[in-house]
Design an enzyme around this catalytic site. Structure first.
Site, PDB file in Angstrom:
ATOM      1  N   GLY A 221       0.807  -1.217   0.000  1.00 39.45           N
ATOM      2  CA  GLY A 221       0.000   0.000   0.000  1.00 39.45           C
ATOM      3  C   GLY A 221       0.841   1.268   0.000  1.00 39.45           C
TER       4      GLY A 221
ATOM      5  CE1 TYR B 294       4.556  -6.152  -5.140  1.00 40.37           C
ATOM      6  CE2 TYR B 294       2.257  -5.588  -4.760  1.00 40.37           C
ATOM      7  CZ  TYR B 294       3.465  -6.065  -4.299  1.00 40.37           C
ATOM      8  OH  TYR B 294       3.576  -6.481  -2.988  1.00 40.37           O
TER       9      TYR B 294
ATOM     10  CE  LYS C  85       1.658   2.129  11.721  1.00 42.62           C
ATOM     11  NZ  LYS C  85       0.354   1.536  11.783  1.00 42.62           N
TER      12      LYS C  85
ATOM     13  CD  GLU D 106       4.002  -3.427  11.053  1.00 43.46           C
ATOM     14  OE1 GLU D 106       4.342  -2.400  11.646  1.00 43.46           O
ATOM     15  OE2 GLU D 106       4.471  -3.760   9.943  1.00 43.46           O
TER      16      GLU D 106
ATOM     17  CG  HIS E  35      -0.296  -1.789  18.457  1.00 44.98           C
ATOM     18  ND1 HIS E  35       0.660  -1.274  19.300  1.00 44.98           N
ATOM     19  CD2 HIS E  35       0.201  -1.645  17.218  1.00 44.98           C
ATOM     20  CE1 HIS E  35       1.678  -0.820  18.599  1.00 44.98           C
ATOM     21  NE2 HIS E  35       1.422  -1.036  17.320  1.00 44.98           N
TER      22      HIS E  35
END
Ligand code: NAD
Length: 329
Positions: free
Chosen positions: A15, A57, A122, A192, A196
């Site tokens: 992205g 891609y 992050k 990701e 959390h």
């Protein structure tokens, strides 16, 4: 004004990598010459066109299939960086496992590459790993700017500026809203973020299959609500001597089924002025700005700033809270 174009490479073509390619296409001061994904890379010193890269891609799964300039490789990063003439790379790579970005950095050092690196990392613990490489980066002649996405990144830098009105900082509160049409466009970002959540960690989220992520998102109606995240804005503001890391809190809402932001992204900096008044500065991003615009725009602003530092022989690790981003035309 007549400086040669900065030759840019983008590692990771998901992205953010694809958005980065589109953003660079419209710039006169930077030129995309190199891209890599998990299965291959493409390099053209004259420039790469997102309108050919992105369809290749999507249809074939790797930049390595790009006619003329693509090469398939299971070790694409090392193969690309060993031979390409690039001034600076944006590392739009997943940090899965949590040690991945530090490993990639060691690869840059070990092939003797020199130039500017920028990431949108992050986690606090991931930035801590890079801090351990501070000396190695300096010796290698690499200027590395970390935490240069939106949060950490744009909002952390805004907090550093907002802090100036105060004699003492009490709280930096970052709240983000992200809206994306479908989670597959940003697989690493969403994995990701899932990591959390209270019942998850990085290894668990990394191990989830796409179907499992899908099932999980079905249960939450596509919404992720994140609180008290381990976000490197805290260590970056601490290193910049603005406040202690425990005074920084980060949370947000991610809608994985709607490109409209569920809430406005903002940073609030609360402190006490020299007159003893308590006040809060708020910096809010426009709702129309996408995550990709806020992350990649910032990353390239810092890449340009990094080039200037590098030209002055200022190498080693810097964060988005201690350097002003430039603006790329
Ligand atoms: P993605 O999953 O869409 O794409 C990842 C890309 O990396 C793919 O092209 C994949 O082929 C490539 N890749 C994976 N392993 C590789 C390897 N070993 N060698 C070469 N290429 C490899 O990722 P995304 O959603 O664009 O996210 C990228 C990163 O940006 C994530 O770590 C995410 O957390 C971070 N991010 C940061 C912010 C911020 O504000 N700081 C915001 C959004 C995303």
């Amino acid at each position: 004004m007549n400086n040669p174009k900065i030759k840019v490479g983008v590692l990771g073509f998901g992205g953010l990598g694809q958005a980065a390619a589109k953003i660079l296409h419209a710039k006169s001061q930077m030129c995309l010459v190199a891209v890599a994904d998990q299965k291959g890379y493409a390099y053209n010193p004259e420039g790469l066109d997102p309108d050919t890269l992105i369809p290749v891609y999507h249809q074939q799964g790797s930049n390595g299939y790009l006619p003329k300039y693509g090469v398939l490789s299971n070790n694409s990063i090392v193969h690309l960086i060993s031979q390409a003439q690039v001034d600076g790379y944006f590392l739009a790579l997943p940090n899965l496992p949590n040690t991945f970005m530090a490993d990639v950095t060691r690869q840059f050092i070990s092939v003797g590459w020199q130039g500017v690196l920028v990431d949108a990392l992050k986690r606090t613990s991931a930035v801590e790993q890079l801090l351990e490489l501070q000396e190695d980066l300096s010796k290698a002649g690499i200027t590395y700017l970390t935490g240069c996405g939106a949060t950490p990144g744009l909002l952390t830098a805004a907090a550093a500026i907002a802090a100036q009105s105060f004699a003492e900082i009490h709280h930096v509160k970052i709240t983000f809203g992200v809206g994306i049409a479908n989670w597959e466009a940003y697989r690493a970002t969403i994995r990701e973020d899932i990591a959390h959540l209270p019942q998850f960690d990085v290894d668990k989220a990394k191990a989830m299959t796409d179907e499992e992520v899908e099932e999980f998102l079905d249960k939450t109606n596509g919404i992720l609500t994140l609180e008290n995240m381990e976000h490197a804005d805290d260590i970056m503001l601490e290193l910049a001597e603005i406040c202690d890391r425990h005074q920084v809190t980060v949370g947000g809402i991610v809608d994985t089924r709607n490109p409209k932001k569920p809430i406005s992204t903002n940073v609030q900096v609360t402190g006490r002025t020299f007159e003893g008044r308590i006040s809060t500065h708020t910096f809010t991003l426009g709702d129309e700005t996408s995550m990709a615009a806020n992350v990649c725009g910032t990353a390239f602003g810092y890449l340009k700033a990094g080039i200037k530092l590098h030209q002055r022989n200022l190498n080693g690790l810097f964060t988005a809270a201690e350097v002003m981003p430039s603006f790329v035309r």
